[in-house]
Design a protein around this motif. Structure first.
Motif, mmCIF file in Angstrom:
data_model
loop_
_atom_site.group_PDB
_atom_site.id
_atom_site.type_symbol
_atom_site.label_atom_id
_atom_site.label_comp_id
_atom_site.label_asym_id
_atom_site.label_seq_id
_atom_site.Cartn_x
_atom_site.Cartn_y
_atom_site.Cartn_z
ATOM 1 N N ILE A 74 6.022 -15.355 -0.664
ATOM 2 C CA ILE A 74 6.523 -14.011 -0.335
ATOM 3 C C ILE A 74 7.007 -13.313 -1.599
ATOM 4 O O ILE A 74 6.702 -12.145 -1.855
ATOM 5 N N MET A 75 7.741 -14.056 -2.437
ATOM 6 C CA MET A 75 8.278 -13.432 -3.652
ATOM 7 C C MET A 75 7.187 -13.220 -4.684
ATOM 8 O O MET A 75 7.231 -12.264 -5.459
ATOM 9 N N LEU A 76 6.163 -14.079 -4.686
ATOM 10 C CA LEU A 76 5.038 -13.911 -5.614
ATOM 11 C C LEU A 76 4.268 -12.643 -5.286
ATOM 12 O O LEU A 76 3.848 -11.902 -6.182
ATOM 13 N N LEU A 77 4.076 -12.358 -3.987
ATOM 14 C CA LEU A 77 3.305 -11.179 -3.589
ATOM 15 C C LEU A 77 4.102 -9.898 -3.790
ATOM 16 O O LEU A 77 3.516 -8.830 -3.943
ATOM 17 N N ASN A 78 5.471 -9.983 -3.760
ATOM 18 C CA ASN A 78 6.330 -8.828 -4.022
ATOM 19 C C ASN A 78 5.941 -7.637 -3.135
ATOM 20 O O ASN A 78 5.587 -6.566 -3.627
ATOM 21 N N LEU A 79 5.999 -7.855 -1.798
ATOM 22 C CA LEU A 79 5.576 -6.813 -0.851
ATOM 23 C C LEU A 79 6.646 -5.748 -0.731
ATOM 24 O O LEU A 79 7.833 -6.036 -0.777
ATOM 25 N N GLU A 80 6.210 -4.519 -0.531
ATOM 26 C CA GLU A 80 7.181 -3.445 -0.287
ATOM 27 C C GLU A 80 7.507 -3.417 1.205
ATOM 28 O O GLU A 80 6.737 -3.898 2.032
ATOM 29 N N MET A 81 8.683 -2.843 1.520
ATOM 30 C CA MET A 81 9.111 -2.746 2.921
ATOM 31 C C MET A 81 8.168 -1.841 3.704
ATOM 32 O O MET A 81 7.815 -0.755 3.248
ATOM 33 N N GLU A 82 7.764 -2.286 4.879
ATOM 34 C CA GLU A 82 6.924 -1.449 5.724
ATOM 35 C C GLU A 82 7.676 -1.112 7.002
ATOM 36 O O GLU A 82 8.416 -1.940 7.512
ATOM 37 N N LYS A 184 -7.011 -20.210 -7.178
ATOM 38 C CA LYS A 184 -7.435 -19.921 -8.559
ATOM 39 C C LYS A 184 -7.894 -18.472 -8.677
ATOM 40 O O LYS A 184 -8.459 -17.915 -7.736
ATOM 41 N N ARG A 185 -7.643 -17.884 -9.813
ATOM 42 C CA ARG A 185 -7.971 -16.469 -9.987
ATOM 43 C C ARG A 185 -9.484 -16.254 -9.990
ATOM 44 O O ARG A 185 -9.982 -15.299 -9.419
ATOM 45 N N LYS A 186 -10.208 -17.147 -10.652
ATOM 46 C CA LYS A 186 -11.674 -17.022 -10.667
ATOM 47 C C LYS A 186 -12.269 -18.273 -10.057
ATOM 48 O O LYS A 186 -12.030 -19.374 -10.539
ATOM 49 N N VAL B 73 -2.811 -24.720 2.404
ATOM 50 C CA VAL B 73 -4.125 -24.084 2.398
ATOM 51 C C VAL B 73 -4.030 -22.646 2.911
ATOM 52 O O VAL B 73 -4.614 -21.715 2.331
ATOM 53 N N GLY B 74 -3.257 -22.430 3.978
ATOM 54 C CA GLY B 74 -3.134 -21.091 4.557
ATOM 55 C C GLY B 74 -2.532 -20.106 3.583
ATOM 56 O O GLY B 74 -3.006 -18.975 3.457
ATOM 57 N N LEU B 75 -1.473 -20.526 2.874
ATOM 58 C CA LEU B 75 -0.851 -19.610 1.923
ATOM 59 C C LEU B 75 -1.787 -19.323 0.759
ATOM 60 O O LEU B 75 -1.802 -18.200 0.230
ATOM 61 N N ALA B 76 -2.603 -20.309 0.361
ATOM 62 C CA ALA B 76 -3.596 -20.052 -0.689
ATOM 63 C C ALA B 76 -4.613 -19.021 -0.213
ATOM 64 O O ALA B 76 -5.018 -18.128 -0.978
ATOM 65 N N ILE B 77 -5.022 -19.108 1.076
ATOM 66 C CA ILE B 77 -5.966 -18.122 1.620
ATOM 67 C C ILE B 77 -5.323 -16.736 1.636
ATOM 68 O O ILE B 77 -5.951 -15.733 1.262
ATOM 69 N N ILE B 78 -4.028 -16.661 2.038
ATOM 70 C CA ILE B 78 -3.338 -15.364 2.068
ATOM 71 C C ILE B 78 -3.263 -14.782 0.655
ATOM 72 O O ILE B 78 -3.455 -13.579 0.449
ATOM 73 N N LEU B 79 -2.995 -15.646 -0.341
ATOM 74 C CA LEU B 79 -2.970 -15.183 -1.735
ATOM 75 C C LEU B 79 -4.316 -14.593 -2.131
ATOM 76 O O LEU B 79 -4.392 -13.517 -2.746
ATOM 77 N N ALA B 80 -5.409 -15.297 -1.749
ATOM 78 C CA ALA B 80 -6.746 -14.812 -2.099
ATOM 79 C C ALA B 80 -7.036 -13.481 -1.403
ATOM 80 O O ALA B 80 -7.594 -12.555 -2.017
ATOM 81 N N ILE B 81 -6.622 -13.347 -0.127
ATOM 82 C CA ILE B 81 -6.831 -12.093 0.595
ATOM 83 C C ILE B 81 -6.027 -10.975 -0.058
ATOM 84 O O ILE B 81 -6.502 -9.843 -0.218
ATOM 85 N N PHE B 82 -4.782 -11.298 -0.480
ATOM 86 C CA PHE B 82 -3.934 -10.274 -1.102
ATOM 87 C C PHE B 82 -4.558 -9.765 -2.401
ATOM 88 O O PHE B 82 -4.535 -8.570 -2.703
ATOM 89 N N ARG B 83 -5.172 -10.667 -3.169
ATOM 90 C CA ARG B 83 -5.829 -10.229 -4.405
ATOM 91 C C ARG B 83 -6.980 -9.290 -4.102
ATOM 92 O O ARG B 83 -7.269 -8.380 -4.853
ATOM 93 N N HIS B 84 -7.637 -9.526 -2.947
ATOM 94 C CA HIS B 84 -8.820 -8.736 -2.602
ATOM 95 C C HIS B 84 -8.430 -7.377 -2.035
ATOM 96 O O HIS B 84 -8.983 -6.354 -2.447
ATOM 97 N N THR B 85 -7.473 -7.339 -1.068
ATOM 98 C CA THR B 85 -7.181 -6.092 -0.358
ATOM 99 C C THR B 85 -5.872 -5.447 -0.790
ATOM 100 O O THR B 85 -5.549 -4.363 -0.312
ATOM 101 N N LYS B 86 -5.071 -6.118 -1.640
ATOM 102 C CA LYS B 86 -3.753 -5.616 -2.074
ATOM 103 C C LYS B 86 -2.811 -5.402 -0.894
ATOM 104 O O LYS B 86 -1.966 -4.508 -0.919
ATOM 105 N N SER B 87 -2.981 -6.175 0.183
ATOM 106 C CA SER B 87 -2.108 -6.033 1.359
ATOM 107 C C SER B 87 -2.200 -7.304 2.185
ATOM 108 O O SER B 87 -3.207 -8.009 2.148
#
Lengths: 187, 98
Positions: A74-82, A184-186, B73-87
């Protein structure tokens, strides 16, 4: 109503209140902290149900490791309040129906006795002795008294359930590799 | 001891988890509601293990292991989705919708 019953209902009210607060918060961090609170209450209930080992593992693994992972993401994604928005109503009807079916099936579980369970299992396959897999609750209590709480759990875990235990380690290995590859990023 | 109340509490917690999955729009909170449902099932296992022996507690042990693997695994998938859609808003993730 004795003291243990009062403590049980206090923990039950605590768990339900935390769960309600968790699902109605609009911010993810607040939800996560209320879920930790629910898990602590459940751990207290496990203690009252004489599952001491499970109660400790609940605090260590769930409230400790798993929830730290959630908070970290949650803190890594740094989401804004919705702003809070309810979902559309057909999904509520579907949810209410699902909950009614699940509650009915749980209520029907109460009529089960060890004998009936053993009979149904042995009716399915005669390869294993049902008394070994589903020993009576009193036998488990006696084992806990003679071998200790952890010993009573460890013996069936490393005898009857050795193969599932080993399969679990392969599952964890696959999860570790999968999580690293997905995050992984890539690719 | 406490068999009926434990099963009822477990049903209530499971129902709250289902409601949370249906009304929340944040993917991470939906995921936490799944964890709540797993916890409710664990409570059923522990309550019935008083009646049917220690096997129920061993099942809880396995459920916890699977839940930990699922969370990673689920949180890794959410991370990958967040990188793709920014949400992580579930109503925004509709690539497969016709």
């Amino acid at each position: 109503m004795n003291a243990v019953t009062v403590v049980f209902w206090c923990f039950a009210a605590w768990a339900v209140a935390s769960a309600v607060l968790m699902i109605t918060r609009s911010h993810a961090i607040t939800s996560a902290l209320w879920l930790v609170s629910t898990m602590f209450a459940l751990s207290g209930i496990f203690l009252l149900l004489h599952a001491e080992f499970i109660a400790i593992v609940q605090v260590l693994v769930y409230a400790g490791a798993v929830m730290v992972l959630f908070l970290f993401v949650i803190m890594l994604l740094n989401l804004e309040m919705e702003p809070w928005q309810w979902r559309r109503w057909p999904i509520w009807v579907f949810g209410a129906g699902l909950v009614a079916v699940l509650c009915a099936s749980l209520v029907s579980l109460r009529s089960y006795t060890p004998e009936r369970l053993a009979q149904e299992v042995s009716g399915l396959s005669s390869a294993v002795d049902p008394a070994m897999i589903f020993p009576d609750g009193r036998a488990a209590e006696a084992a806990a008294r003679s071998q200790g709480v952890v010993g009573a759990m460890a013996e069936p875990l490393f005898r009857s359930y050795l193969v599932p235990f080993e399969v679990t380690s392969i599952l964890l290995l696959a999860a570790i590799i999968g999580a690293v590859v997905l995050a992984k990023r890539k690719l | 001891m406490f068999l009926g109340p434990s099963l009822a509490l477990s049903a209530v917690l499971f129902a709250l988890g289902v409601v949370g999955v249906l009304i929340q729009r944040n993917a991470i909170v939906v995921f936490m509601c799944v964890e709540l449902m797993l916890n409710a099932v664990n409570l059923t296992f522990v309550a019935l293990s008083q009646l049917h022996g220690i096997s129920g507690q061993i099942m809880v042990f396995f459920v916890m292991t699977v839940a930990a693997a699922e969370a990673a695994v689920g949180l890794a998938i959410i991370l990958a989705i967040f990188r793709h859609t920014k949400s992580v808003d579930l109503t925004q993730i509709n690539l497969l919708k016709g």
